[in-house]
Motif scaffolding. Structure first.
Motif, PDB file in Angstrom:
ATOM      1  N   ARG A 158      39.323  41.135  42.677  1.00 23.00           N
ATOM      2  CA  ARG A 158      38.861  42.010  41.589  1.00 23.00           C
ATOM      3  C   ARG A 158      39.641  41.710  40.314  1.00 23.00           C
ATOM      4  N   ILE A 159      40.951  41.575  40.442  1.00 18.93           N
ATOM      5  CA  ILE A 159      41.786  41.340  39.269  1.00 18.93           C
ATOM      6  C   ILE A 159      41.569  39.943  38.703  1.00 18.93           C
ATOM      7  N   VAL A 160      41.497  38.949  39.587  1.00 16.90           N
ATOM      8  CA  VAL A 160      41.300  37.577  39.119  1.00 16.90           C
ATOM      9  C   VAL A 160      39.960  37.450  38.404  1.00 16.90           C
ATOM     10  N   THR A 161      38.930  38.088  38.943  1.00 16.73           N
ATOM     11  CA  THR A 161      37.613  38.045  38.295  1.00 16.73           C
ATOM     12  C   THR A 161      37.679  38.643  36.898  1.00 16.73           C
ATOM     13  N   LYS A 162      38.534  39.645  36.732  1.00 17.84           N
ATOM     14  CA  LYS A 162      38.658  40.333  35.448  1.00 17.84           C
ATOM     15  C   LYS A 162      39.499  39.547  34.447  1.00 17.84           C
ATOM     16  N   VAL A 163      40.638  38.987  34.887  1.00 20.40           N
ATOM     17  CA  VAL A 163      41.580  38.412  33.919  1.00 20.40           C
ATOM     18  C   VAL A 163      41.819  36.917  34.083  1.00 20.40           C
ATOM     19  N   GLY A 164      41.392  36.322  35.205  1.00 20.09           N
ATOM     20  CA  GLY A 164      41.756  34.938  35.496  1.00 20.09           C
ATOM     21  C   GLY A 164      41.046  33.907  34.646  1.00 20.09           C
ATOM     22  N   TYR A 165      41.673  32.739  34.558  1.00 21.30           N
ATOM     23  CA  TYR A 165      41.009  31.597  33.945  1.00 21.30           C
ATOM     24  C   TYR A 165      39.900  31.115  34.879  1.00 21.30           C
ATOM     25  N   LYS A 166      39.022  30.268  34.362  1.00 25.07           N
ATOM     26  CA  LYS A 166      37.906  29.755  35.146  1.00 25.07           C
ATOM     27  C   LYS A 166      38.384  29.119  36.443  1.00 25.07           C
ATOM     28  N   GLN A 167      39.471  28.348  36.373  1.00 22.48           N
ATOM     29  CA  GLN A 167      39.992  27.673  37.567  1.00 22.48           C
ATOM     30  C   GLN A 167      40.488  28.677  38.604  1.00 22.48           C
ATOM     31  N   ASP A 168      41.088  29.795  38.139  1.00 26.75           N
ATOM     32  CA  ASP A 168      41.553  30.840  39.055  1.00 26.75           C
ATOM     33  C   ASP A 168      40.376  31.460  39.807  1.00 26.75           C
ATOM     34  N   ILE A 169      39.313  31.748  39.075  1.00 23.73           N
ATOM     35  CA  ILE A 169      38.127  32.373  39.669  1.00 23.73           C
ATOM     36  C   ILE A 169      37.480  31.434  40.679  1.00 23.73           C
ATOM     37  N   GLU A 170      37.394  30.162  40.333  1.00 25.03           N
ATOM     38  CA  GLU A 170      36.809  29.180  41.246  1.00 25.03           C
ATOM     39  C   GLU A 170      37.654  29.040  42.515  1.00 25.03           C
ATOM     40  N   ALA A 171      38.972  29.075  42.355  1.00 20.38           N
ATOM     41  CA  ALA A 171      39.866  28.987  43.508  1.00 20.38           C
ATOM     42  C   ALA A 171      39.661  30.178  44.443  1.00 20.38           C
ATOM     43  N   MET A 172      39.509  31.366  43.866  1.00 26.94           N
ATOM     44  CA  MET A 172      39.307  32.563  44.697  1.00 26.94           C
ATOM     45  C   MET A 172      37.985  32.504  45.445  1.00 26.94           C
ATOM     46  N   GLN A 173      36.978  31.901  44.848  1.00 26.43           N
ATOM     47  CA  GLN A 173      35.699  31.747  45.541  1.00 26.43           C
ATOM     48  C   GLN A 173      35.836  30.839  46.762  1.00 26.43           C
ATOM     49  N   LYS A 174      36.653  29.797  46.630  1.00 25.09           N
ATOM     50  CA  LYS A 174      36.903  28.900  47.768  1.00 25.09           C
ATOM     51  C   LYS A 174      37.670  29.625  48.874  1.00 25.09           C
ATOM     52  N   ILE A 175      38.657  30.419  48.462  1.00 31.52           N
ATOM     53  CA  ILE A 175      39.425  31.192  49.452  1.00 31.52           C
ATOM     54  C   ILE A 175      38.512  32.198  50.151  1.00 31.52           C
ATOM     55  N   LYS A 176      37.627  32.815  49.389  1.00 29.33           N
ATOM     56  CA  LYS A 176      36.687  33.789  49.956  1.00 29.33           C
ATOM     57  C   LYS A 176      35.816  33.152  51.036  1.00 29.33           C
TER      58      LYS A 176
END
Length: 208
Positions: A180-198
């Protein structure tokens, strides 16, 4: 020269962790960690709770400085007390700042957010400001909390297979909040990384 916050790595709509410096009516310097949302090429938004010295100074002076720094000592000292004067430059910017920009207030608006997890009444002021000067001391980008949550989520991912079901669910819940937090404040690379972890956690029983 035209001001463009992209030159210090800020993207429109994203929130960053900065140190805001202000002065009081008595010209007493103050520093505080404050989140800053990039609202455009030369515009920023801040949501600051009522009762803070920073907000009082901004309302009084209608100006402030946003300092970009990665110095953990400065974040700590400005949170637990007032930053000593020898940390400031004459123009009230911070000596340790990789970059800083001066802001003039455009508008102040009451903002009540009943669901705010920090204060039950959620009473705050949303400040919209125009950047009037941008000083870059060295190439940099502001801190956002996204990367830290990516690393923590990766660490938890490596443990999911070796813990019991109850602790596994705890890791899943941590990921939900981190995502939730990364989606709100993260850079594009952070968000993409979280999608892979998900995707990997879903294989292990995670349900969004």
């Amino acid at each position: 020269m035209q001001i463009d916050l992209a030159s210090v790595g800020m993207e429109k709509g994203k929130q960053y962790e900065t140190i805001i410096t202000t002065t009081s009516c008595d010209d007493i310097k103050n520093a505080a960690p404050i989140g800053v949302i990039c609202a455009g090429q030369d515009k920023v938004l801040n949501r600051i709770f009522k009762g803070s010295r920073t907000l009082e100074n901004i309302i009084s002076k209608r100006e402030f400085i946003v300092n970009i720094t990665h110095n953990p000592e400065v974040f700590t000292l400005s949170t637990v007390g007032n930053l000593p004067e020898d940390y400031f430059n004459e123009d009230n910017s911070l000596k340790c700042a990789d970059a800083y920009f001066k802001c003039e207030v455009i508008s102040l608006k009451e903002a009540v957010k009943q669901s705010d997890p920090v204060k039950s009444n959620g009473e705050a002021i949303v400040i919209k400001s125009k950047v009037t000067q941008l000083v870059i001391n060295k190439q940099t980008c502001p801190i956002n909390r996204g990367f830290g949550y990516v690393i923590e989520s990766l660490s938890n991912l490596t443990r999911v297979d070796i813990v019991g079901e109850e602790q596994k669910e705890e890791y899943f819940e941590r990921f939900r909040e981190a995502n939730r937090i990364v989606t709100k404040v993260g850079y594009k690379q952070d968000i993409e990384a979280m999608q892979k972890i998900k995707k990997e956690l879903t294989k292990k029983g995670f349900k969004p």
